[in-house]
Design a protein around this motif. Structure first.
Motif, PDB file in Angstrom:
ATOM      1  N   ILE A   1       0.837  -1.189   0.000  1.00 40.30           N
ATOM      2  CA  ILE A   1       0.000   0.000   0.000  1.00 40.30           C
ATOM      3  C   ILE A   1       0.876   1.244   0.000  1.00 40.30           C
ATOM      4  O   ILE A   1       1.769   1.387   0.842  1.00 40.30           O
ATOM      5  CB  ILE A   1      -0.904   0.039   1.244  1.00 40.30           C
ATOM      6  CG1 ILE A   1      -1.789  -1.206   1.296  1.00 40.30           C
ATOM      7  CG2 ILE A   1      -1.769   1.288   1.253  1.00 40.30           C
ATOM      8  CD1 ILE A   1      -2.479  -1.389   2.629  1.00 40.30           C
ATOM      9  N   ALA A   2       0.616   2.129  -0.946  1.00 43.01           N
ATOM     10  CA  ALA A   2       1.309   3.416  -0.999  1.00 43.01           C
ATOM     11  C   ALA A   2       0.432   4.459  -0.323  1.00 43.01           C
ATOM     12  O   ALA A   2      -0.720   4.655  -0.712  1.00 43.01           O
ATOM     13  CB  ALA A   2       1.589   3.810  -2.448  1.00 43.01           C
ATOM     14  N   VAL A   3       0.972   5.125   0.680  1.00 40.44           N
ATOM     15  CA  VAL A   3       0.211   6.124   1.431  1.00 40.44           C
ATOM     16  C   VAL A   3       1.042   7.400   1.505  1.00 40.44           C
ATOM     17  O   VAL A   3       2.158   7.387   2.025  1.00 40.44           O
ATOM     18  CB  VAL A   3      -0.120   5.652   2.856  1.00 40.44           C
ATOM     19  CG1 VAL A   3      -1.103   6.613   3.516  1.00 40.44           C
ATOM     20  CG2 VAL A   3      -0.687   4.243   2.846  1.00 40.44           C
ATOM     21  N   GLY A   4       0.505   8.488   0.968  1.00 42.60           N
ATOM     22  CA  GLY A   4       1.271   9.727   0.959  1.00 42.60           C
ATOM     23  C   GLY A   4       0.393  10.957   0.926  1.00 42.60           C
ATOM     24  O   GLY A   4      -0.788  10.897   0.572  1.00 42.60           O
ATOM     25  N   VAL A   5       0.985  12.085   1.293  1.00 45.84           N
ATOM     26  CA  VAL A   5       0.348  13.398   1.214  1.00 45.84           C
ATOM     27  C   VAL A   5       1.309  14.311   0.484  1.00 45.84           C
ATOM     28  O   VAL A   5       2.446  14.512   0.932  1.00 45.84           O
ATOM     29  CB  VAL A   5       0.041  13.955   2.620  1.00 45.84           C
ATOM     30  CG1 VAL A   5      -0.417  15.402   2.530  1.00 45.84           C
ATOM     31  CG2 VAL A   5      -1.000  13.103   3.323  1.00 45.84           C
ATOM     32  N   HIS A   6       0.886  14.866  -0.665  1.00 48.98           N
ATOM     33  CA  HIS A   6       1.764  15.708  -1.472  1.00 48.98           C
ATOM     34  C   HIS A   6       0.958  16.788  -2.198  1.00 48.98           C
ATOM     35  O   HIS A   6      -0.187  16.538  -2.601  1.00 48.98           O
ATOM     36  CB  HIS A   6       2.497  14.870  -2.543  1.00 48.98           C
ATOM     37  CG  HIS A   6       3.349  13.785  -1.993  1.00 48.98           C
ATOM     38  ND1 HIS A   6       2.870  12.513  -1.782  1.00 48.98           N
ATOM     39  CD2 HIS A   6       4.653  13.777  -1.610  1.00 48.98           C
ATOM     40  CE1 HIS A   6       3.845  11.772  -1.284  1.00 48.98           C
ATOM     41  NE2 HIS A   6       4.924  12.498  -1.169  1.00 48.98           N
ATOM     42  N   PRO A   7       1.553  17.960  -2.406  1.00 56.26           N
ATOM     43  CA  PRO A   7       0.941  18.907  -3.338  1.00 56.26           C
ATOM     44  C   PRO A   7       0.990  18.299  -4.728  1.00 56.26           C
ATOM     45  O   PRO A   7       2.046  17.817  -5.172  1.00 56.26           O
ATOM     46  CB  PRO A   7       1.823  20.152  -3.219  1.00 56.26           C
ATOM     47  CG  PRO A   7       3.104  19.684  -2.635  1.00 56.26           C
ATOM     48  CD  PRO A   7       2.816  18.466  -1.831  1.00 56.26           C
ATOM     49  N   THR A   8      -0.143  18.288  -5.410  1.00 54.57           N
ATOM     50  CA  THR A   8      -0.280  17.522  -6.642  1.00 54.57           C
ATOM     51  C   THR A   8      -1.016  18.340  -7.689  1.00 54.57           C
ATOM     52  O   THR A   8      -1.977  19.054  -7.367  1.00 54.57           O
ATOM     53  CB  THR A   8      -1.069  16.222  -6.366  1.00 54.57           C
ATOM     54  OG1 THR A   8      -0.397  15.485  -5.333  1.00 54.57           O
ATOM     55  CG2 THR A   8      -1.169  15.357  -7.614  1.00 54.57           C
ATOM     56  N   LEU A   9      -0.588  18.227  -8.933  1.00 51.45           N
ATOM     57  CA  LEU A   9      -1.296  18.853 -10.044  1.00 51.45           C
ATOM     58  C   LEU A   9      -2.472  17.955 -10.419  1.00 51.45           C
ATOM     59  O   LEU A   9      -2.285  16.787 -10.776  1.00 51.45           O
ATOM     60  CB  LEU A   9      -0.375  19.043 -11.245  1.00 51.45           C
ATOM     61  CG  LEU A   9       0.478  20.323 -11.263  1.00 51.45           C
ATOM     62  CD1 LEU A   9       1.425  20.364 -10.088  1.00 51.45           C
ATOM     63  CD2 LEU A   9       1.260  20.414 -12.571  1.00 51.45           C
ATOM     64  N   VAL A  10      -3.679  18.503 -10.311  1.00 52.99           N
ATOM     65  CA  VAL A  10      -4.896  17.746 -10.583  1.00 52.99           C
ATOM     66  C   VAL A  10      -5.533  18.282 -11.854  1.00 52.99           C
ATOM     67  O   VAL A  10      -5.859  19.473 -11.930  1.00 52.99           O
ATOM     68  CB  VAL A  10      -5.889  17.857  -9.412  1.00 52.99           C
ATOM     69  CG1 VAL A  10      -7.164  17.070  -9.709  1.00 52.99           C
ATOM     70  CG2 VAL A  10      -5.245  17.380  -8.115  1.00 52.99           C
ATOM     71  N   PRO A  11      -5.702  17.442 -12.886  1.00 52.35           N
ATOM     72  CA  PRO A  11      -6.334  17.910 -14.126  1.00 52.35           C
ATOM     73  C   PRO A  11      -7.712  18.510 -13.868  1.00 52.35           C
ATOM     74  O   PRO A  11      -8.462  18.031 -13.009  1.00 52.35           O
ATOM     75  CB  PRO A  11      -6.436  16.633 -14.971  1.00 52.35           C
ATOM     76  CG  PRO A  11      -5.340  15.753 -14.449  1.00 52.35           C
ATOM     77  CD  PRO A  11      -5.280  16.031 -12.970  1.00 52.35           C
ATOM     78  N   ALA A  12      -8.044  19.562 -14.607  1.00 57.12           N
ATOM     79  CA  ALA A  12      -9.314  20.261 -14.417  1.00 57.12           C
ATOM     80  C   ALA A  12     -10.511  19.347 -14.641  1.00 57.12           C
ATOM     81  O   ALA A  12     -11.617  19.622 -14.147  1.00 57.12           O
ATOM     82  CB  ALA A  12      -9.394  21.461 -15.354  1.00 57.12           C
ATOM     83  N   THR A  13     -10.314  18.249 -15.369  1.00 57.65           N
ATOM     84  CA  THR A  13     -11.405  17.313 -15.635  1.00 57.65           C
ATOM     85  C   THR A  13     -11.666  16.364 -14.468  1.00 57.65           C
ATOM     86  O   THR A  13     -12.672  15.661 -14.457  1.00 57.65           O
ATOM     87  CB  THR A  13     -11.071  16.482 -16.881  1.00 57.65           C
ATOM     88  OG1 THR A  13      -9.779  15.864 -16.712  1.00 57.65           O
ATOM     89  CG2 THR A  13     -11.042  17.360 -18.131  1.00 57.65           C
ATOM     90  N   HIS A  14     -10.763  16.317 -13.489  1.00 53.58           N
ATOM     91  CA  HIS A  14     -10.930  15.405 -12.355  1.00 53.58           C
ATOM     92  C   HIS A  14     -11.931  16.001 -11.364  1.00 53.58           C
ATOM     93  O   HIS A  14     -11.912  17.212 -11.120  1.00 53.58           O
ATOM     94  CB  HIS A  14      -9.580  15.179 -11.672  1.00 53.58           C
ATOM     95  CG  HIS A  14      -9.576  14.023 -10.712  1.00 53.58           C
ATOM     96  ND1 HIS A  14     -10.215  14.056  -9.489  1.00 53.58           N
ATOM     97  CD2 HIS A  14      -8.998  12.790 -10.793  1.00 53.58           C
ATOM     98  CE1 HIS A  14     -10.043  12.905  -8.863  1.00 53.58           C
ATOM     99  NE2 HIS A  14      -9.300  12.129  -9.627  1.00 53.58           N
ATOM    100  N   PRO A  15     -12.805  15.197 -10.761  1.00 54.32           N
ATOM    101  CA  PRO A  15     -13.792  15.739  -9.819  1.00 54.32           C
ATOM    102  C   PRO A  15     -13.180  16.521  -8.660  1.00 54.32           C
ATOM    103  O   PRO A  15     -13.790  17.474  -8.166  1.00 54.32           O
ATOM    104  CB  PRO A  15     -14.511  14.484  -9.305  1.00 54.32           C
ATOM    105  CG  PRO A  15     -14.371  13.493 -10.408  1.00 54.32           C
ATOM    106  CD  PRO A  15     -13.023  13.752 -11.022  1.00 54.32           C
ATOM    107  N   LEU A  16     -11.988  16.169  -8.227  1.00 50.61           N
ATOM    108  CA  LEU A  16     -11.377  16.867  -7.101  1.00 50.61           C
ATOM    109  C   LEU A  16     -10.896  18.274  -7.461  1.00 50.61           C
ATOM    110  O   LEU A  16     -10.694  19.107  -6.576  1.00 50.61           O
ATOM    111  CB  LEU A  16     -10.199  16.058  -6.552  1.00 50.61           C
ATOM    112  CG  LEU A  16     -10.554  14.757  -5.821  1.00 50.61           C
ATOM    113  CD1 LEU A  16      -9.292  13.985  -5.466  1.00 50.61           C
ATOM    114  CD2 LEU A  16     -11.384  15.026  -4.577  1.00 50.61           C
TER     115      LEU A  16
END
Length: 432
Positions: free
Chosen positions: A262-277
């Motif tokens: 299991i990979a578990v992490g917290v990072h500032p991330t570039l999220v595509p505008a099409t993603h619900p988040l």
């Protein structure tokens, strides 16, 4: 099990922003709560650091002796909203050992000592509920703990800290610098005077540990979470994200790796505008769950605040009280699996690199060769002249999925070359 017709007696530890709202609702909505539980819910005491007047709270309920309140034989249910690790761990352990059910919103305690508390609850045959520990009012603990227990979750990705989401949203929508956006968040009460736990990602990391434990039926400790905050996110990162149709979000991500770990992490991330988040604005939280059979699910709502968080707490109180009346316990800890934690260097993701290079023939080819040498494939590249500097250009590279270790090797090789000036900025990119 309570005596027939007897009220369920509640002790409250903590009477701050959330605790005072819980106390208010227990009194103001007593009739409705009684109808839902089948018995009265009686608030019999409130432990606080100092006894002082609190609006809407009966001063006769207040005490500074939390241990004595927990030890009272007439208490059936302890609601913990005081935070911290000690003496909270000891108080809740004593409550469970004495056969009292527990409701808590303490994510740091659960991320570090959840196993001990769940074992104590199991031995005593009582409940421990903690919906408010992650994402405030959003119902995410119960769906993972109960609704999806017959499914196989493959990933949980969330914006679980309202402070950092507000700061990053302000940087995108108003062009504010990080320091100004943080000051604004503090002025509005979204950020503490000392914002370290939020902006360094520690708060989100505790929540990620809890989510991963539930999603993958194992024990994930706070120390297992690879954590990076937003303090170094600047205007250049915001601009780079927008140029490729993304927004920057602090994501807690829990995924099943190809090798079963299991990979578990917290990072500032570039999220595509099409993603619900990507569309989650302001101080709101959202959690995106992916599973084999249910597919993709998203839960969104207020991630903090007195009334929203109190709503989640009271939901747990009603459930625990119902169980008490019936003489049963709800679902306990599901930790039958021991998959292990993915080595941070083997975690795979897309990445975005921002670097300054010499603006001359052959440089881009050498950069591409260095990436190929470490097995990192380029998905997209942009090059623009550096304003006011005819000798250098700004290079923006988005990679295909690669391991963190391979990406680190690329960065080290490029930063050591004569072609690259200064430090290379690296951010993860959500999606395949």
């Amino acid at each position: 099990m309570s005596s027939p017709g007897a009220p369920v007696r509640v002790a409250l530890l903590g009477c701050g922003t959330v605790g005072s709202q819980v106390a208010r609702i227990l009194v103001e909505q007593a009739a409705d709560l009684r109808a839902r539980v089948g018995r009265p819910l009686d608030l019999v005491g409130i432990a606080t650091r100092t006894v002082r007047e609190r609006p809407g709270v009966d001063p006769a309920l207040l005490t500074t002796d939390a241990a004595a309140l927990v030890a009272r034989p007439d208490v059936d249910l302890v609601v913990e909203l005081m935070g911290g690790i000690h003496p909270t761990l000891e108080l809740l352990t004593d409550a469970l050992a004495a056969g009292k059910s527990v409701v808590t919103a303490n994510k740091a305690l659960l991320a570090q000592h959840g196993g001990e508390l769940f074992e104590a609850a199991e031995r005593a045959g009582v409940d421990i509920y903690y919906e408010a520990a992650v994402a405030g009012a959003i119902p995410i603990i119960r769906p993972l703990r109960e609704s999806l227990v017959g499914d196989a979750v493959t990933a949980v990705t969330g914006i679980v800290n309202g402070t950092t989401n507000y700061i990053l949203d302000q940087m995108h929508t108003t062009g504010a610098e990080y320091a100004d956006a943080l000051a604004d968040a503090q002025a509005l009460g979204y950020a503490e005077a000392d914002p370290t736990a939020d902006v360094e990602g520690h708060d989100a990391a505790a929540k990620a540990a809890i989510l991963a434990s539930l999603a993958f039926h194992t024990r994930v400790h706070l120390d297992d979470v690879d954590c990076e905050g937003i303090a170094e996110v600047g205007a250049a990162d915001i601009e780079a994200a927008e140029q490729i149709g993304c927004v920057v979000k602090l994501l807690a991500r829990c995924t099943l790796s190809a090798d079963g770990t299991i990979a578990v992490g917290v990072h500032p991330t570039l999220v595509p505008a099409t993603h619900p988040l990507a569309g989650v604005r302001g101080a709101f939280n959202a959690v995106f769950v992916e599973s084999i059979n249910a597919g993709q699910l998203m839960f969104m709502g207020p991630g903090a605040g007195g009334s929203p968080t109190a709503s989640a707490v009271l939901g747990d109180v009603v459930t625990a009280a119902r169980n008490r009346v019936r003489g049963v316990a709800g679902p306990g800890e599901s930790a039958y699996s021991t998959p292990g934690i993915t080595d941070p260097g083997r975690v795979r993701s897309r990445h975005h690199l921002a670097l300054v290079v010499r603006d001359e023939p052959g440089v881009l080819a050498r950069v591409a060769a260095a990436m190929a040498h470490s097995g990192v494939s380029i998905q997209e590249v942009r090059q623009v002249p550096l304003p006011g500097d005819g000798a250098h250009a700004r290079l923006s590279i988005t990679t295909h999925v690669a391991s963190t270790a391979d990406l680190g090797a690329v960065v080290a090789e490029l930063e050591a070359s004569d072609d690259v000036s200064g430090r290379i900025r690296v951010l993860r990119v959500e999606g395949e």
